[in-house]
Motif scaffolding. Structure first.
Motif, mmCIF file in Angstrom:
data_model
loop_
_atom_site.group_PDB
_atom_site.id
_atom_site.type_symbol
_atom_site.label_atom_id
_atom_site.label_comp_id
_atom_site.label_asym_id
_atom_site.label_seq_id
_atom_site.Cartn_x
_atom_site.Cartn_y
_atom_site.Cartn_z
ATOM 1 N N LEU A 1 0.838 -1.196 0.000
ATOM 2 C CA LEU A 1 0.000 0.000 0.000
ATOM 3 C C LEU A 1 0.875 1.249 0.000
ATOM 4 C CD1 LEU A 1 -2.706 1.349 0.045
ATOM 5 C CD2 LEU A 1 -2.793 1.115 2.504
ATOM 6 N N SER A 2 2.013 1.165 0.679
ATOM 7 C CA SER A 2 2.943 2.303 0.685
ATOM 8 C C SER A 2 3.354 2.654 -0.738
ATOM 9 C CB SER A 2 4.163 1.943 1.530
ATOM 10 O OG SER A 2 5.232 2.802 1.245
ATOM 11 N N MET A 3 3.726 1.620 -1.515
ATOM 12 C CA MET A 3 4.119 1.873 -2.899
ATOM 13 C C MET A 3 2.957 2.463 -3.684
ATOM 14 S SD MET A 3 6.225 -1.634 -3.290
ATOM 15 C CE MET A 3 6.456 -1.745 -5.040
ATOM 16 N N PHE A 4 1.762 1.884 -3.475
ATOM 17 C CA PHE A 4 0.576 2.356 -4.184
ATOM 18 C C PHE A 4 0.311 3.827 -3.864
ATOM 19 C CE2 PHE A 4 -4.141 2.635 -4.626
ATOM 20 C CZ PHE A 4 -4.258 2.216 -5.937
ATOM 21 N N TRP A 5 0.382 4.162 -2.576
ATOM 22 C CA TRP A 5 0.040 5.508 -2.126
ATOM 23 C C TRP A 5 1.045 6.529 -2.671
ATOM 24 C CZ3 TRP A 5 -4.571 6.413 -0.111
ATOM 25 C CH2 TRP A 5 -4.810 7.664 0.450
ATOM 26 N N HIS A 6 2.328 6.200 -2.571
ATOM 27 C CA HIS A 6 3.348 7.129 -3.081
ATOM 28 C C HIS A 6 3.266 7.244 -4.599
ATOM 29 C CE1 HIS A 6 4.969 7.664 0.812
ATOM 30 N NE2 HIS A 6 5.456 6.453 0.931
ATOM 31 N N PHE A 7 2.902 6.136 -5.252
ATOM 32 C CA PHE A 7 2.739 6.151 -6.696
ATOM 33 C C PHE A 7 1.627 7.127 -7.097
ATOM 34 C CE2 PHE A 7 0.158 4.371 -10.193
ATOM 35 C CZ PHE A 7 1.060 4.508 -11.230
#
Lengths: 129, 208
Positions: free
Chosen positions: B183-189
């Motif tokens: 989710l961290s990657m998704f959110w920063h993306f």
């Protein structure tokens, strides 16, 4: 591989890149400060009409956007050439090539088509159904 | 001789792969990254659409008439703040502190909700003014691009709430951290995509 050995492996790795796997506090703060600056400048440029013409402002805004994307990639997404043995970077490069082809190709083809269209005035458009 | 060659390849291996392994080698994070790259292509196509159609106003309103940059600046601030609060949640997750993780995730979710409600307010306002997606090619491509981003944020928030419930119930095990990492990657993306949106759509949109 048994669950126990997997856990041991995992713990070992966590030990190895302690403070790096999810980025350190310092990373996030540096990234955030840079991102705020890189966001504030383009808004200031456009809202304050700082540069003499729109063309220069547009180039500056897009240039700053590219820099900010890089900042986010490095400080928030923790991109580097080592993660997953370089596969994430490879996937990113491949995607970027496709993105560049998509964007420049679309603009090129559609611009070419537009220049071959008959001119339409705003008045004509208003008469359209 | 043979052992020397062996030592060399070993050293090469170290240099290229083992200096500092970034993620656990379970493949999920790489797979999720590849998903994000495919998502990136979706946005690239939508950006290309907007780049082609963004000046076709059909004698209707232009970006300079419609966009409220102050609203966009606030929205950008909210998303940027939510990025760093998610970062704090990840740091707390590293330290295995459940309560700070929940608090930071909660703040992130609220910032995301704030972003979403401002965007919906903007859309509602535009449609009220008669500048809905059916007005011109510019507005169609605008609504599709910004709307797709908004939809991603919506699902990000649903995912975030789900993870908050799971963290509260199950604590911060290895697989929980993996989910938080995704989710961290998704959110920063999504934040990265938003950089493109506010620069290319809004800021360039109001330039003459």
């Amino acid at each position: 591989m048994s669950a126990a050995s997997h856990d041991a492996h995992h713990a070992h790795e966590e030990h190895e890149d302690h403070g790096e796997a999810h980025g350190s506090l310092k990373d996030y703060v540096i990234g955030f400060v840079l991102a705020v600056i890189l966001t504030a400048i383009p808004f200031w440029l456009v809202m304050g009409n700082v540069l003499p013409n729109a063309q220069m402002t547009a180039v500056a805004v897009m240039g700053l956007a590219v820099i900010q994307v890089l900042v986010h990639m490095i400080y928030f997404l923790h991109m580097n050439s080592r993660s997953e043995g370089g596969w994430t970077l490879l996937a990113l490069m491949f995607t970027l090539i496709l993105v560049i082809i998509t964007l420049s190709g679309s603009l090129w083809v559609m611009h070419n088509l537009n220049t071959h269209m008959m001119p339409t005035t705003a008045h004509d458009m208003q008469q359209m159904p | 001789m043979a052992s020397q060659a062996h030592a060399l390849t070993e050293a090469d291996k170290n240099r290229f792969y083992l200096t500092k392994e970034h993620h656990p080698e379970n493949g999920t994070l790489l797979g999720f990254w590849i998903y994000l790259m495919s998502d990136c292509l979706i946005f690239a196509v939508l950006f290309a659409c907007y780049a082609v159609l963004g000046r076709n106003y059909a004698a209707g309103p232009s970006g300079a008439d419609l966009f409220d940059l102050q609203l966009v600046a606030i929205n950008t601030g909210l998303l940027l703040l939510s990025s760093i609060t998610y970062g704090f949640a990840m740091i707390s997750a590293q330290a295995k502190k459940v309560k700070p993780v929940l608090i930071w995730l909660g703040i992130t979710g609220l910032l995301g909700l704030g972003f979403l409600s401002l965007e919906l307010y903007e859309f509602h306002h535009l449609i009220q003014e008669g500048a809905g997606p059916q007005r011109s090619a510019f507005l169609s491509s605008f609504f599709v691009l910004v709307g797709t981003h908004g939809l991603h944020v919506t699902f990000g928030i649903i995912w975030l709430v789900t993870l908050m419930v799971q963290v509260a119930q199950r604590g911060l095990g290895a697989e929980m951290k993996r989910r938080l990492m995704c989710l961290s990657m998704f959110w920063h993306f999504l934040d990265v995509i938003w950089i493109g949106v506010f620069s290319f759509v809004y800021l360039l949109g109001v330039l003459k």
